[in-house]
Motif scaffolding. Structure first.
Motif, PDB file in Angstrom:
ATOM      1  N   VAL A  14      42.552  46.373  38.799  1.00  0.00           N
ATOM      2  CA  VAL A  14      41.844  46.132  37.531  1.00  0.00           C
ATOM      3  C   VAL A  14      41.389  44.760  37.447  1.00  0.00           C
ATOM      4  CG1 VAL A  14      41.584  45.974  35.035  1.00  0.00           C
ATOM      5  CG2 VAL A  14      42.758  47.806  36.194  1.00  0.00           C
ATOM      6  N   ARG A  15      41.941  43.895  37.723  1.00  0.00           N
ATOM      7  CA  ARG A  15      41.560  42.191  37.695  1.00  0.00           C
ATOM      8  C   ARG A  15      40.660  41.922  38.855  1.00  0.00           C
ATOM      9  NH1 ARG A  15      47.204  39.133  36.059  1.00  0.00           N
ATOM     10  NH2 ARG A  15      47.113  39.475  33.909  1.00  0.00           N
ATOM     11  N   THR A  16      41.078  42.359  40.034  1.00  0.00           N
ATOM     12  CA  THR A  16      40.458  41.985  41.303  1.00  0.00           C
ATOM     13  C   THR A  16      39.516  42.902  41.977  1.00  0.00           C
ATOM     14  OG1 THR A  16      42.262  42.424  42.901  1.00  0.00           O
ATOM     15  CG2 THR A  16      42.340  40.448  41.787  1.00  0.00           C
ATOM     16  N   GLY A  17      39.762  44.247  41.480  1.00  0.00           N
ATOM     17  CA  GLY A  17      39.163  45.523  42.359  1.00  0.00           C
ATOM     18  C   GLY A  17      39.721  45.739  43.696  1.00  0.00           C
ATOM     19  N   GLU A  18      40.706  45.223  44.055  1.00  0.00           N
ATOM     20  CA  GLU A  18      41.364  45.350  45.352  1.00  0.00           C
ATOM     21  C   GLU A  18      42.736  45.532  45.314  1.00  0.00           C
ATOM     22  OE1 GLU A  18      40.325  42.665  48.499  1.00  0.00           O
ATOM     23  OE2 GLU A  18      38.663  41.645  47.369  1.00  0.00           O
ATOM     24  N   GLU A  19      43.370  46.222  46.267  1.00  0.00           N
ATOM     25  CA  GLU A  19      44.809  46.334  46.650  1.00  0.00           C
ATOM     26  C   GLU A  19      45.445  44.845  46.618  1.00  0.00           C
ATOM     27  OE1 GLU A  19      47.071  48.973  46.756  1.00  0.00           O
ATOM     28  OE2 GLU A  19      45.769  50.671  46.666  1.00  0.00           O
ATOM     29  N   PRO A  20      46.449  44.820  46.036  1.00  0.00           N
ATOM     30  CA  PRO A  20      47.142  43.418  46.455  1.00  0.00           C
ATOM     31  C   PRO A  20      47.678  43.187  47.788  1.00  0.00           C
ATOM     32  CG  PRO A  20      48.233  44.294  44.447  1.00  0.00           C
ATOM     33  CD  PRO A  20      47.249  45.385  45.197  1.00  0.00           C
ATOM     34  N   ALA A  21      47.970  44.407  48.510  1.00  0.00           N
ATOM     35  CA  ALA A  21      48.209  44.330  49.973  1.00  0.00           C
ATOM     36  C   ALA A  21      46.912  43.824  50.971  1.00  0.00           C
ATOM     37  CB  ALA A  21      48.672  45.824  50.704  1.00  0.00           C
ATOM     38  N   SER A  22      45.875  44.016  50.416  1.00  0.00           N
ATOM     39  CA  SER A  22      44.750  43.213  51.167  1.00  0.00           C
ATOM     40  C   SER A  22      44.226  41.924  50.728  1.00  0.00           C
ATOM     41  CB  SER A  22      43.327  44.107  50.850  1.00  0.00           C
ATOM     42  OG  SER A  22      42.832  44.020  49.356  1.00  0.00           O
ATOM     43  N   GLN A  23      45.192  41.119  49.981  1.00  0.00           N
ATOM     44  CA  GLN A  23      45.112  40.005  49.193  1.00  0.00           C
ATOM     45  C   GLN A  23      46.509  39.107  49.681  1.00  0.00           C
ATOM     46  OE1 GLN A  23      43.445  39.561  45.406  1.00  0.00           O
ATOM     47  NE2 GLN A  23      42.976  41.482  45.821  1.00  0.00           N
ATOM     48  N   GLU A  24      46.950  39.009  50.923  1.00  0.00           N
ATOM     49  CA  GLU A  24      48.162  38.498  50.931  1.00  0.00           C
ATOM     50  C   GLU A  24      48.317  37.188  50.562  1.00  0.00           C
ATOM     51  OE1 GLU A  24      51.444  37.945  54.528  1.00  0.00           O
ATOM     52  OE2 GLU A  24      50.097  39.483  54.640  1.00  0.00           O
ATOM     53  N   ASP A  25      47.303  36.188  50.460  1.00  0.00           N
ATOM     54  CA  ASP A  25      47.130  34.856  50.332  1.00  0.00           C
ATOM     55  C   ASP A  25      47.352  34.752  48.677  1.00  0.00           C
ATOM     56  OD1 ASP A  25      46.775  34.099  52.955  1.00  0.00           O
ATOM     57  OD2 ASP A  25      44.639  33.596  52.911  1.00  0.00           O
ATOM     58  N   LEU A  26      46.466  35.759  48.244  1.00  0.00           N
ATOM     59  CA  LEU A  26      46.517  35.749  46.599  1.00  0.00           C
ATOM     60  C   LEU A  26      47.808  35.942  46.139  1.00  0.00           C
ATOM     61  CD1 LEU A  26      44.254  36.331  43.984  1.00  0.00           C
ATOM     62  CD2 LEU A  26      45.530  38.519  44.234  1.00  0.00           C
ATOM     63  N   VAL A  27      48.352  36.893  46.750  1.00  0.00           N
ATOM     64  CA  VAL A  27      49.798  37.290  46.257  1.00  0.00           C
ATOM     65  C   VAL A  27      50.978  36.286  46.592  1.00  0.00           C
ATOM     66  CG1 VAL A  27      51.859  38.906  46.756  1.00  0.00           C
ATOM     67  CG2 VAL A  27      49.551  39.844  46.474  1.00  0.00           C
ATOM     68  N   ARG A  28      50.873  35.544  47.798  1.00  0.00           N
ATOM     69  CA  ARG A  28      51.711  34.360  47.945  1.00  0.00           C
ATOM     70  C   ARG A  28      51.595  33.296  47.231  1.00  0.00           C
ATOM     71  NH1 ARG A  28      50.901  34.494  53.153  1.00  0.00           N
ATOM     72  NH2 ARG A  28      49.146  33.151  53.142  1.00  0.00           N
TER      73      ARG A  28
END
Length: 112
Positions: A14-28
């Motif tokens: 909801v916040r980013t419009g993307e799956e967290p798996a596609s945002q490894e840097d953001l998650v890290r």
């Protein structure tokens, strides 16, 4: 995945419009920031953090697997929860629910 994990993933979507798996840097980055905030909240100092980071993040012959490191972190969280008499799962749900309420409130304000 459990209910809590599914809810956390949905919040990121909801916040980013993307799956967290596609945002490894953001998650890290989120993991790092959350761990640093927890370390400080538990009474850790910057000097201790720097010293421990230097000792821990030296080049290793074998980098630990994510599942093993996550298991170690979960054990540490359980101990910290015990010391502070906090149900760590309930704390997670409370924080997640508060973030969802805040997001909904901001969305309602943007619609007006």
């Amino acid at each position: 995945m459990g209910a809590f994990q599914n809810k956390a993933v949905q919040l990121v979507k909801v916040r980013t419009g993307e799956e967290p798996a596609s945002q490894e840097d953001l998650v890290r980055d989120q993991v790092l920031r959350s761990m640093l905030e927890l370390y400080q909240a538990a009474g850790g100092s910057l000097d201790e953090l720097i010293e421990t980071a230097h000792q821990t993040l030296q080049p290793l012959a074998e980098v630990p697997r994510v599942d093993v490191a996550m298991g170690d972190l979960m054990q540490s969280l359980a101990l910290l929860g015990y010391v502070h008499d906090i149900d760590i799962i309930q704390a997670g749900y409370n924080t997640l629910d508060a973030q969802i309420r805040e997001l909904r409130q901001r969305h309602d304000l943007m619609d007006d």
